[in-house]
Motif scaffolding. Structure first.
Motif, PDB file in Angstrom:
ATOM      1  N   SER A  17      38.477  17.473  45.176  1.00  0.00           N
ATOM      2  CA  SER A  17      39.087  18.741  44.825  1.00  0.00           C
ATOM      3  C   SER A  17      38.721  19.766  45.884  1.00  0.00           C
ATOM      4  CB  SER A  17      38.608  19.225  43.448  1.00  0.00           C
ATOM      5  OG  SER A  17      39.043  20.552  43.222  1.00  0.00           O
ATOM      6  N   ILE A  18      39.744  20.307  46.556  1.00  0.00           N
ATOM      7  CA  ILE A  18      39.484  21.282  47.625  1.00  0.00           C
ATOM      8  C   ILE A  18      39.593  22.716  47.115  1.00  0.00           C
ATOM      9  CG2 ILE A  18      40.172  19.681  49.441  1.00  0.00           C
ATOM     10  CD1 ILE A  18      42.827  21.172  49.639  1.00  0.00           C
ATOM     11  N   GLY A  19      39.689  22.892  45.790  1.00  0.00           N
ATOM     12  CA  GLY A  19      39.650  24.210  45.192  1.00  0.00           C
ATOM     13  C   GLY A  19      40.976  24.945  45.265  1.00  0.00           C
ATOM     14  N   GLY A  20      40.913  26.219  44.925  1.00  0.00           N
ATOM     15  CA  GLY A  20      42.092  27.079  44.975  1.00  0.00           C
ATOM     16  C   GLY A  20      41.874  28.183  45.990  1.00  0.00           C
ATOM     17  N   GLY A  21      42.282  29.387  45.640  1.00  0.00           N
ATOM     18  CA  GLY A  21      41.996  30.542  46.487  1.00  0.00           C
ATOM     19  C   GLY A  21      43.146  31.080  47.294  1.00  0.00           C
ATOM     20  N   ILE A  22      44.325  30.456  47.242  1.00  0.00           N
ATOM     21  CA  ILE A  22      45.461  30.956  48.025  1.00  0.00           C
ATOM     22  C   ILE A  22      45.826  32.361  47.539  1.00  0.00           C
ATOM     23  CG2 ILE A  22      47.852  30.545  48.702  1.00  0.00           C
ATOM     24  CD1 ILE A  22      47.381  27.583  48.005  1.00  0.00           C
ATOM     25  N   GLY A  23      45.839  33.311  48.464  1.00  0.00           N
ATOM     26  CA  GLY A  23      46.040  34.701  48.101  1.00  0.00           C
ATOM     27  C   GLY A  23      47.499  35.074  47.905  1.00  0.00           C
ATOM     28  N   ILE A  24      47.698  36.247  47.335  1.00  0.00           N
ATOM     29  CA  ILE A  24      49.034  36.794  47.132  1.00  0.00           C
ATOM     30  C   ILE A  24      49.084  38.191  47.759  1.00  0.00           C
ATOM     31  CG2 ILE A  24      49.333  35.506  44.986  1.00  0.00           C
ATOM     32  CD1 ILE A  24      48.901  38.167  43.467  1.00  0.00           C
ATOM     33  N   VAL A  25      50.280  38.745  47.843  1.00  0.00           N
ATOM     34  CA  VAL A  25      50.455  40.099  48.367  1.00  0.00           C
ATOM     35  C   VAL A  25      50.309  41.099  47.223  1.00  0.00           C
ATOM     36  CG1 VAL A  25      52.080  41.718  49.385  1.00  0.00           C
ATOM     37  CG2 VAL A  25      51.902  39.406  50.286  1.00  0.00           C
ATOM     38  N   TYR A  26      49.345  41.997  47.352  1.00  0.00           N
ATOM     39  CA  TYR A  26      49.202  43.110  46.418  1.00  0.00           C
ATOM     40  C   TYR A  26      49.767  44.404  47.013  1.00  0.00           C
ATOM     41  CZ  TYR A  26      46.173  40.517  43.197  1.00  0.00           C
ATOM     42  OH  TYR A  26      45.677  39.618  42.281  1.00  0.00           O
ATOM     43  N   HIS A  27      49.608  44.609  48.332  1.00  0.00           N
ATOM     44  CA  HIS A  27      50.118  45.801  48.995  1.00  0.00           C
ATOM     45  C   HIS A  27      51.562  45.556  49.422  1.00  0.00           C
ATOM     46  CE1 HIS A  27      45.770  46.159  49.368  1.00  0.00           C
ATOM     47  NE2 HIS A  27      45.936  47.459  49.587  1.00  0.00           N
ATOM     48  N   PRO A  82      41.231  47.204  39.217  1.00  0.00           N
ATOM     49  CA  PRO A  82      40.918  48.332  40.092  1.00  0.00           C
ATOM     50  C   PRO A  82      39.488  48.833  39.933  1.00  0.00           C
ATOM     51  CG  PRO A  82      43.096  48.605  39.140  1.00  0.00           C
ATOM     52  CD  PRO A  82      42.459  47.443  38.428  1.00  0.00           C
ATOM     53  N   ALA A  83      38.976  48.839  38.697  1.00  0.00           N
ATOM     54  CA  ALA A  83      37.611  49.308  38.464  1.00  0.00           C
ATOM     55  C   ALA A  83      36.576  48.274  38.892  1.00  0.00           C
ATOM     56  CB  ALA A  83      37.429  49.653  36.980  1.00  0.00           C
ATOM     57  N   LEU A  84      36.856  47.006  38.662  1.00  0.00           N
ATOM     58  CA  LEU A  84      35.870  45.962  38.917  1.00  0.00           C
ATOM     59  C   LEU A  84      35.868  45.490  40.359  1.00  0.00           C
ATOM     60  CD1 LEU A  84      33.766  44.027  37.680  1.00  0.00           C
ATOM     61  CD2 LEU A  84      35.642  42.458  37.152  1.00  0.00           C
ATOM     62  N   TYR A  85      37.051  45.279  40.924  1.00  0.00           N
ATOM     63  CA  TYR A  85      37.177  44.704  42.261  1.00  0.00           C
ATOM     64  C   TYR A  85      37.686  45.693  43.305  1.00  0.00           C
ATOM     65  CZ  TYR A  85      37.201  40.103  39.899  1.00  0.00           C
ATOM     66  OH  TYR A  85      36.901  38.998  39.160  1.00  0.00           O
ATOM     67  N   GLU A  86      37.917  46.939  42.908  1.00  0.00           N
ATOM     68  CA  GLU A  86      38.655  47.868  43.762  1.00  0.00           C
ATOM     69  C   GLU A  86      40.035  47.288  44.076  1.00  0.00           C
ATOM     70  OE1 GLU A  86      35.764  47.904  46.902  1.00  0.00           O
ATOM     71  OE2 GLU A  86      34.895  49.779  46.194  1.00  0.00           O
ATOM     72  N   GLY A  87      40.565  46.565  43.110  1.00  0.00           N
ATOM     73  CA  GLY A  87      41.819  45.859  43.308  1.00  0.00           C
ATOM     74  C   GLY A  87      43.006  46.814  43.401  1.00  0.00           C
ATOM     75  N   HIS A  88      43.929  46.509  44.309  1.00  0.00           N
ATOM     76  CA  HIS A  88      45.125  47.316  44.530  1.00  0.00           C
ATOM     77  C   HIS A  88      46.287  46.733  43.736  1.00  0.00           C
ATOM     78  CE1 HIS A  88      47.850  49.871  47.043  1.00  0.00           C
ATOM     79  NE2 HIS A  88      48.708  48.926  46.705  1.00  0.00           N
ATOM     80  N   HIS A  89      47.001  47.611  43.035  1.00  0.00           N
ATOM     81  CA  HIS A  89      48.255  47.235  42.380  1.00  0.00           C
ATOM     82  C   HIS A  89      49.300  48.278  42.742  1.00  0.00           C
ATOM     83  CE1 HIS A  89      46.788  44.021  39.684  1.00  0.00           C
ATOM     84  NE2 HIS A  89      45.648  44.675  39.791  1.00  0.00           N
ATOM     85  N   GLU A  90      50.443  47.815  43.243  1.00  0.00           N
ATOM     86  CA  GLU A  90      51.538  48.740  43.467  1.00  0.00           C
ATOM     87  C   GLU A  90      52.016  49.289  42.123  1.00  0.00           C
ATOM     88  OE1 GLU A  90      52.565  49.978  46.151  1.00  0.00           O
ATOM     89  OE2 GLU A  90      51.614  48.660  47.618  1.00  0.00           O
TER      90      GLU A  90
END
Length: 428
Positions: A235-245, A329-337
């Motif tokens: 198992s090589i795991g996951g982690g493929i990212g997506i576009v948030y900005h 946004p509070a936990l990860y400083e995550g960006h959401h359009e």
């Protein structure tokens, strides 16, 4: 691909008007595009079609039963991290024999439940856990299938809270020690079957380089374990990212386009082209554990603007969703359009979009130029399909929002909105 676009002046999910959903079901409201979920799963599955593989969806990203049922119907595998997630998979029609159980702190009841259900493998995070798994299996008189998670000490260059592949992270066994762990297990643990090897270096990766580095580093180890102990999968795991900005252009049929200076998504074609040549000669079944990639851009959180508050230095748009509904946004400083459901005009304002929670960290953006939506209007927090509802809470005694799954022109409630009575159910 995603299922959100402006049509006739209103943002739609597939063929369903989001404004109509907000009026019928209220806000805050999670809405998911079923066809987007299926498209992402199928594209990833197809990209690896030339090798023996399985796409094991990471249930922690979005564990709604109807989402799991969609993927179970595609014969997906499932990456689980609790007994509760295994229970959900089974209730949704998933096959426990296609489940791998990860996580650093599995309890005896969880291990016993997973053994009795016949899962494919435990992804073990330490030698101590491997010995405990052997003990529980011995008490039940069964053999426990296991893979040990190797920590390759590769820097995924992602947020520190979602980095998992460095030696300082709590996950996995250090690369330098992993061969000895397998040797001792084969020698001493009669109730464990060494079925595979596992790794996962982190989440939201938008470059293929860390994946390549990790695979190249660990591939010789996988070959050694196959030749020595007969392991059958890696198992090589996951982690493929997506576009948030992304950019929001009035009048465009679809608002979704990466900003020139923003994120560049890691395409599945690039991922496959780089990794397949490094995997196909191994003779091992390759497991992937994507979560965010499959569901992240398939969901939005609808929220209604309550007030516009003017201060001496800032303008605040106060909405009815809070950090309890979407904590990224509070936990990860995550960006959401943030996209108005009513197609916007040219007017823009620099604002903070904040929720009703009694915390200064309860915001969805700060000092961001946005279309000038007004009190009473509904906006969509985009890319909320992963780590949205699953991380929601009842903080401030707020009922959890409803969830809607869209298929073409059909929208179904797949989780009812909590009532006030639900808040205190179970309390005495």
């Amino acid at each position: 691909m995603h299922g959100f676009a402006y049509r006739h002046g209103s943002l739609h999910c597939e063929d369903v008007d989001l404004q109509a959903l907000a009026e019928e079901h209220g806000t805050p409201l999670y809405v998911y595009s079923g066809n987007t979920i299926l498209d992402h799963y199928r594209r990833l599955d197809k990209a690896l079609g030339s090798i023996d593989h399985e796409v094991a969806y990471a249930v922690k990203a979005n564990s709604n039963l109807s989402v799991l049922k969609l993927l179970a119907a595609e014969h997906a595998g499932f990456d689980i991290v609790s007994g509760g997630e295994l229970f959900r998979v089974i209730k949704a029609g998933g096959d426990p024999a296609k489940c791998t159980f990860a996580g650093v702190g599995k309890t005896r009841p969880e291990i016993e439940y997973a053994l009795k259900q016949g899962i494919y493998s435990f992804n073990v995070e330490s030698e101590e856990e491997l010995r405990y798994l052997n003990e529980v299996a011995a008490d039940l008189g069964v053999i426990a299938p296991a893979a040990v998670r190797v920590n390759p000490n590769v820097d995924a260059k992602t947020h520190k809270y979602i980095s998992t592949g460095k030696s300082g992270n709590k996950f996995g066994v250090d690369f330098d020690y992993i061969a000895d762990v397998y040797a001792r297990a084969a020698r001493e643990l009669a109730h464990v079957k060494l079925r595979g090897l596992q790794m996962h270096i982190g989440s939201q990766l938008t470059s293929v380089k860390p994946f390549v580095e990790a695979v190249e580093k660990v591939a010789p180890l996988a070959t050694h374990l196959k030749n020595t102990y007969g392991i059958e999968f890696w198992s090589i795991g996951g982690g493929i990212g997506i576009v948030y900005h992304s950019s929001l252009e009035s009048g465009s049929p679809s608002w979704w386009a990466a900003k020139p200076e923003g994120e560049r998504p890691l395409t599945i074609e690039e991922y496959g082209a780089e990794l397949l040549p490094r995997l196909q000669h191994l003779g091992l079944k390759i497991l992937l554990e994507p979560g965010r990639y499959i569901v992240g851009n398939a969901g939005v959180l609808l929220t209604r603007c309550l007030f516009e508050k003017h201060g001496t230095t800032k303008t605040f748009k106060v909405v009815d969703a809070g950090m309890n509904d979407l904590i990224r946004p509070a936990l990860y400083e995550g960006h959401h359009e943030i996209a108005p459901v009513k197609e916007p005009g040219e007017a823009r304002r620099k604002v903070d979009v904040v929720g009703p929670i009694c915390e200064s960290g309860d915001f969805f953006c700060q000092d961001r130029e946005l279309p000038d939506f007004q009190p009473g209007e509904v906006v969509a927090l985009m890319s909320a399909g992963a780590y949205g509802f699953v991380m929601a809470s009842n903080y401030n005694s707020r009922p959890l929002p409803a969830e809607i799954l869209v298929d073409g022109s059909t929208a179904k409630v797949v989780r009812k909105r909590q009532t006030l009575d639900d808040l205190i159910a179970g309390e005495v």
